[in-house]
Design an enzyme around this catalytic site. Structure first.
Site, PDB file in Angstrom:
ATOM      1  N   ARG A 285       7.599  53.153  48.852  1.00 28.18           N
ATOM      2  CA  ARG A 285       8.165  52.738  50.124  1.00 28.18           C
ATOM      3  C   ARG A 285       7.059  52.642  51.166  1.00 28.18           C
ATOM      4  O   ARG A 285       6.010  53.274  51.039  1.00 28.18           O
ATOM      5  CB  ARG A 285       9.242  53.731  50.582  1.00 28.18           C
ATOM      6  CG  ARG A 285      10.378  53.885  49.585  1.00 28.18           C
ATOM      7  CD  ARG A 285      11.460  54.816  50.080  1.00 28.18           C
ATOM      8  NE  ARG A 285      12.213  54.230  51.190  1.00 28.18           N
ATOM      9  CZ  ARG A 285      13.256  53.420  51.045  1.00 28.18           C
ATOM     10  NH1 ARG A 285      13.674  53.094  49.828  1.00 28.18           N
ATOM     11  NH2 ARG A 285      13.895  52.945  52.089  1.00 28.18           N
TER      12      ARG A 285
ATOM     13  N   LYS B 230      20.601  61.844  42.681  1.00 26.23           N
ATOM     14  CA  LYS B 230      20.949  63.128  42.057  1.00 26.23           C
ATOM     15  C   LYS B 230      22.361  63.104  41.482  1.00 26.23           C
ATOM     16  O   LYS B 230      22.646  63.793  40.491  1.00 26.23           O
ATOM     17  CB  LYS B 230      20.816  64.278  43.060  1.00 26.23           C
ATOM     18  CG  LYS B 230      19.429  64.438  43.640  1.00 26.23           C
ATOM     19  CD  LYS B 230      18.340  64.403  42.594  1.00 26.23           C
ATOM     20  CE  LYS B 230      16.983  64.112  43.185  1.00 26.23           C
ATOM     21  NZ  LYS B 230      16.733  62.709  43.540  1.00 26.23           N
TER      22      LYS B 230
ATOM     23  N   HIS C  97      15.990  89.825  35.170  1.00 25.00           N
ATOM     24  CA  HIS C  97      16.050  89.388  33.770  1.00 25.00           C
ATOM     25  C   HIS C  97      17.517  89.294  33.344  1.00 25.00           C
ATOM     26  O   HIS C  97      18.320  90.164  33.693  1.00 25.00           O
ATOM     27  CB  HIS C  97      15.328  90.403  32.885  1.00 25.00           C
ATOM     28  CG  HIS C  97      15.491  90.153  31.412  1.00 25.00           C
ATOM     29  ND1 HIS C  97      14.760  89.186  30.751  1.00 25.00           N
ATOM     30  CD2 HIS C  97      16.314  90.724  30.487  1.00 25.00           C
ATOM     31  CE1 HIS C  97      15.116  89.180  29.480  1.00 25.00           C
ATOM     32  NE2 HIS C  97      16.059  90.111  29.293  1.00 25.00           N
TER      33      HIS C  97
END
Length: 586
Positions: free
Chosen positions: A386, A172, A556
């Site tokens: 894996r 990340k 919103h």
């Protein structure tokens, strides 16, 4: 026996604290909840309360000292009690006498005094021993400690497992770099005129930053374990059928054992695979020289994420996937959309083909594919998944399912009292699934089998740009199980927040049962998909229907409005979607 006062870890990033003032002096009585001292961390002052009652026996670090987290700063105990307990002095003397006599005493043994005043050595006993400090392991250890158990944990390398060290977190940090570079490319169109559009990638700094993030988090895990009074053993554990665990010359005894040994990189037997130019997903995260070209063998989650990282850095990336599409576990429509987007970003993706042979010559690799095509690259990444890590478990005659440890719904193995949560059981090889399995295993190990691990609604995500996420059934699986189903979709192209953010790619797709409007699956490709999917997982875990979701109001402008629209589209009530013929059939 004297109780240690430690410098607390008040946050994941906290590494040390400064003692500003002791509110009690040595010899003062202390009641549980009294303010003992005041510390400062990251310019924030905190008052620390006493967790036990007694007398402040000793202040190890006075005011003004800067102390690493989890280090002892004082002791509380009974009045007149020495910091070093009489039992420990007896133990030390016994060990000293035996050592002088030429006998070797392992460090992890306790000294027991019998009714006949004989000193015997016995393995230190714990309510629960956890083998492995990854997500399943450290979570289990802390949960066990929270339940009041005496817990030990053994870790052979670094705490945090695959996720913190070579998986979720390192990738990340690199993917954020890719996102930043995407931002630079669109800056001018948003009215941001950079002084120069030229940039370069400093791989040394990139790797160093990744390592600093990993170190912070792995140190945080160790600190949390210490704060919860979990005994830590560093080294490779050998687990025995009698529930003893040997670490080097030390042996400890457990009432229950948690096997959380995790997973390791999977390998395949291809001629030439042993070349040092062929890297695993572990290796490539420490690569400090950027190759000009990279072949990624495997188009699953890790291969696609790392392939995108290097493509964003300007590397010529080719992905080779044997299935008919990348990330084949995802919904087919989402997978196809992601492939289109990645291809536009410059990645070459080859599906329905594998690698037959690898040859190295002049610091170059030639990959011969199963369709007889050849590819020349500087480096190759082996990324085919894996497999469970079984090292240290050889003495256990566990029932297996292929290369995975078989467990029941309580995470218990075929040996009563031995549990195996996380990657080692292969059920869901995701860190957040391991957290839940570790938690359940610990509760069952301490309190008896009473809680099952429900893994039905575990979300999964791919941290590409845009992100991909899913929970529940794909459309194909839903049609197989339920026949005719409702499908709702809403594109981010019409979402105000996405348009304002230059992230109007992708869509949300919802699959629902036609009869009861039960939500069967949610699939997202678009901005913040990895965050949005958690709302969907919570909705499905609580068995809410589309009609229930319709009662909620979403803020919103937000990305989440688009998911709401997709839910409404399943029943033909999406306000911002134009009517289509399929709605008339509902």
């Amino acid at each position: 026996m004297a109780v240690e006062i430690i410098m607390p870890k008040l946050g994941v990033d906290m590494q040390e604290g400064e003692i500003l003032e002791w509110k009690k002096a040595e010899g003062d009585p202390v009641n549980e909840g009294d303010i003992l001292l005041e510390i400062m961390s990251d310019k924030t002052n905190m008052e620390i309360e006493a967790e036990d009652s007694g007398v402040l026996l000793k202040i190890v670090h006075p005011a003004g000292d800067v102390v690493p987290v989890t280090e002892i700063i004082g002791y509380i105990g009974a009045e007149g009690e020495a910091v070093e307990s009489s039992l420990q002095r007896t133990a030390d003397k016994a060990v000293s006498d035996l050592t002088a006599a030429g006998l070797v005493v392992p460090p992890a043994v306790s000294v027991v005094k019998t009714n006949h005043d004989k000193v015997l050595l016995a393995a230190e006993e714990y309510d629960m021993i956890v083998v492995g400090g990854g997500p399943a392991g450290y979570y289990a250890a802390i949960r066990g400690a929270q339940l009041g158990a005496k817990v030990a944990i053994v870790e052979k390398s670094e705490f945090g497992g695959t996720c913190l060290n070579v998986g979720c977190i390192p990738t990340k940090t690199y993917l954020k770099n890719a996102e930043i570079l995407d931002g630079l490319k669109i800056a001018a169109g948003r009215g941001i005129n950079l002084a120069s559009t030229n940039y370069s990638i400093d791989m040394d700094k990139t790797v160093d930053f990744k390592n600093s993030v990993v170190k912070t988090l792995t140190g945080g895990v160790r600190g949390l374990l210490k704060a919860n009074k979990v005994t830590i053993f560093d080294g490779l554990a050998q687990v025995n059928p009698d529930k003893t665990v040997t670490i080097g010359s030390q042996t400890i005894q457990g009432h229950s054992i948690i096997l959380a040994t995790g997973s390791k990189v999977s390998r395949i037997n291809i001629p030439g695979i042993e070349s040092p130019l062929v890297l695993t997903s572990d290796d490539i995260l420490d690569l400090r020289e950027m190759p000009k070209s990279l072949a990624v063998m495997g188009g699953g989650v890790v291969g696609i994420e790392l392939g995108l990282v290097w493509a964003s850095y300007g590397v010529d990336v080719t992905v080779i996937e044997m299935a008919d599409r990348i990330i084949p576990a995802m919904d087919e429509e989402v997978s196809q959309e992601l492939q289109k987007i990645l291809t536009k970003k410059g990645m070459t993706i080859k599906t329905n083909v594998g690698v037959a042979e690898i040859k190295e010559s002049n610091h170059q690799l030639t990959l011969t594919l199963t369709n007889h095509e050849s590819i020349q690259v500087e480096k190759a990444l082996l990324s085919i998944g894996r497999v469970p890590q079984m090292q240290g478990l050889e003495n256990l005659n566990l029932e297996m399912e292929g290369n995975r440890i078989k467990v029941n719904a309580y995470q218990e193995t075929s040996i009563p009292g031995i549990y195996a949560p996380g990657d080692v059981n292969g059920q869901k090889m995701l860190a957040h699934a391991a957290y839940r399995m570790g938690e359940v295993a610990a509760e069952n190990a301490i309190r008896g089998n009473h809680r099952k691990a429900n893994l039905k609604y575990i979300p999964a995500a791919v941290y590409t740009h845009p992100e991909v996420a899913m929970v529940g059934l794909t459309e194909e699986a839903a049609r197989e199980q339920y026949g005719d189903v409702l499908i709702g979709k809403s594109s981010f192209a019409g979402n105000g927040r996405a348009l304002a953010s230059n992230e109007a790619q992708g869509f949300v797709k919802v699959i629902a049962d036609r009869k009861y409007h039960e939500i069967l699956g949610v699939h997202i490709i678009g901005p913040a998909a990895a965050e949005l999917i958690n709302e969907a997982a919570t909705i499905m875990e609580n068995e809410l229907t589309v009609d229930d979701v319709a009662q909620a109001i979403h803020g919103h402008p937000t990305f989440s409005e688009n998911m709401y629209e997709a839910f409404m589209d399943t029943i033909g009530e999406a306000i911002h979607n134009p009517p289509t013929p399929r709605h008339s059939q509902r």
